[in-house]
Every structure is written in C-alpha cells, then in structure tokens.
Design an enzyme around this catalytic site. Structure first.
Site, PDB file in Angstrom:
ATOM      1  N   ASP A   9     -41.428  63.608  30.855  1.00  0.00           N
ATOM      2  CA  ASP A   9     -39.804  63.661  31.389  1.00  0.00           C
ATOM      3  C   ASP A   9     -39.638  62.311  32.139  1.00  0.00           C
ATOM      4  O   ASP A   9     -40.490  61.563  32.225  1.00  0.00           O
ATOM      5  CB  ASP A   9     -39.411  64.956  32.000  1.00  0.00           C
ATOM      6  CG  ASP A   9     -40.114  64.930  33.165  1.00  0.00           C
ATOM      7  OD1 ASP A   9     -40.991  64.222  33.701  1.00  0.00           O
ATOM      8  OD2 ASP A   9     -39.688  65.933  34.320  1.00  0.00           O
ATOM      9  N   LYS A  34     -40.685  67.125  23.484  1.00  0.00           N
ATOM     10  CA  LYS A  34     -40.976  67.602  24.911  1.00  0.00           C
ATOM     11  C   LYS A  34     -40.987  68.940  24.862  1.00  0.00           C
ATOM     12  O   LYS A  34     -41.869  69.531  25.496  1.00  0.00           O
ATOM     13  CB  LYS A  34     -39.962  66.871  25.742  1.00  0.00           C
ATOM     14  CG  LYS A  34     -40.323  66.766  26.988  1.00  0.00           C
ATOM     15  CD  LYS A  34     -39.192  66.410  28.245  1.00  0.00           C
ATOM     16  CE  LYS A  34     -38.693  67.656  28.724  1.00  0.00           C
ATOM     17  NZ  LYS A  34     -37.430  67.243  29.439  1.00  0.00           N
TER      18      LYS A  34
END
Ligand code: SF4
Length: 250
Positions: A178, A160
C-alpha cells in the site's frame, strides 16, 4: 542630426537576462538530494531490521476489522482509497447483519449502500461487493478462494486485495504494497521501485522467509506511525542506523 539610441523595452513578464542567469547559477541553493536511497542492504542488515521489528511487536495485527475471510475480503475491497479507520466505522454495523456472501446478497445493493455511504466511491464498491458475493456463491461454494488468480477474478479485487487476503486469512507469505509499504520500501532502500509491483517483488526477494508472515504488517505500521510521509520520526525509528534515506534526520 544626433543618432538616438533606445534601450530595448523588455517584453511584459519576461525575466531579465541577468536575473535568469543568476537564478540558474545560485551558488547557495541547496543541491537537490535524490529521493531514493541507492546503497543496497546486506542480508545481515535486513535480518537485523526485521529482528528489531519482531522484538518490538511479535504479533502485529492489521487494523481492518473483520470476523472471517469473507468480511476481510469485503473490508479490503472497501478500503481502496479510504482509511482503515473510515472503513471500520462503516463495517462494524454492516458485518453484524451481513458476514456471509448469502447474507450480503439478502441485504441487497441499496441497503448496503446505506451502510457504506461514508466511504469514498461507495456506489461502485457496493456494486462490487454484491457482485463478488454472487460469484463466491455461484463459483466457489460461498467460500473465499485460496489462490491469487481466483481472488483477483472477483469484482473489485486486485493484486493488493489478493495479497492481503492470502496473507491474513490463509497465512501465506505475500507482501501487499500500500502507500505506506511503498514509501518505506523506497526510502529505506530495502526495495526501491517505481511501481507497487516492483517494490513487492523486491521485498519478497530480500526479506528472509522467517519474517514474511508478518513483514507486511511491520512495514505498514512502520510507515503509518514512524516513517510518516511528511515528517518521518527518524529520532525514534528502530532502524534509523540501517536506513539508507539520504534525508533521514538522524
Ligand atoms: S530513519 Fe527516518 S526515513 Fe529511515 S526508516 Fe526511519 S523514520 Fe523512515
């Protein structure tokens, strides 16, 4: 002598057979709806959805404050399991004194901890930020590297983090997933998936290239302010006619 017949005494806590059966057969109980949408979007519908996002917000911005790729990287590492607002509160003062890997090393782990102690897991994060600053200096000339593998090799940085940095600092068409993007991808049916990686790859597949630079922010903002986890605001949602979620309220 007359035969005595006793009624069986139910075990303590046992559910009487009749009641248990009735509970199973409750005719009026609402049927469980599937949590995920099933019907896939057509390419024209995806294009329409992102055109609407673009029209409403042509230049969406992330909410993590930073002044250069290094501070963006640090902010993303600090944001794991924390809110952007909480991270910003701590980093405003931190980045005034340490906005480069060298300055971060000069600050040292102990003083860094003081700056970020309001953020969850701050001890581990402070360790990681110092270690990644040292690695940036020793292996990358003090600069944030531009490839996924190199960014992921830094302490505290995962997929991420790499996706956010590649997209926001270097303009690449990556999709960081997310909690908001994960929810929106699944609920809308745009890219259903059991893991963030599945949703990431699904979104990359369906979103046209012309929208990919900003798609990550449009979806995050959509999840954060409209498609809320507990009570999505379907009545004001820009894409409520396209959304496949069986539980949408419009
Ligand atoms: S219609 Fe409701 S559930 Fe669907 S994307 Fe919009 S806010 Fe989310």
């Amino acid at each position: 002598m007359a035969k005595i017949t006793r009624k069986p005494v139910p075990r303590k806590g046992a559910v009487p057979k009749k009641t248990a059966k009735a509970a199973l057969a409750k005719p009026n109980a609402p049927a469980k709806k599937p949590l995920r949408a099933t019907k896939r979007w057509t390419p024209a519908e995806v294009h329409e959805a992102f055109s609407r996002f673009r029209k409403a917000n042509p230049e969406p911005k992330g909410e993590l404050e930073h002044v250069n790729p290094f501070t963006l990287l640090v902010a993303v590492v600090l944001s794991a399991q924390a809110t952007d607002a909480g991270v910003n509160k701590a980093t405003r003062a931190l980045f005034e004194v340490a906005d480069t890997p060298q300055k971060m090393l000069d600050l040292g782990e102990e003083r860094l901890r003081d700056y970020i102690k309001t953020i969850g897991l701050y001890r581990t994060k402070a360790k990681n930020v110092i270690a990644l600053s040292a690695k940036l200096l020793s292996e990358f000339g003090g600069k944030v590297p531009r490839t996924r593998a190199e960014i992921e090799s830094l302490p505290g940085a995962g997929r991420k983090t790499a996706n956010v940095v590649l997209n926001m600092a270097f303009g690449e068409h990556t999709m960081a997933v997310d909690t908001h993007v994960f929810r929106v991808g699944n609920r809308t049916g745009l890219a259903p998936g059991k893991t963030p990686l599945e949703v990431e790859l699904g979104l990359e597949k369906v979103i046209p290239a012309e929208f990919m630079l900003h798609a990550h922010h449009w979806l995050i903002l959509h999840g954060r302010y409209t498609c809320l986890a507990r009570k999505p605001r379907c009545e004001v949602c820009l894409i409520n006619d396209l959304c496949r979620w069986p539980e949408k309220t419009v």
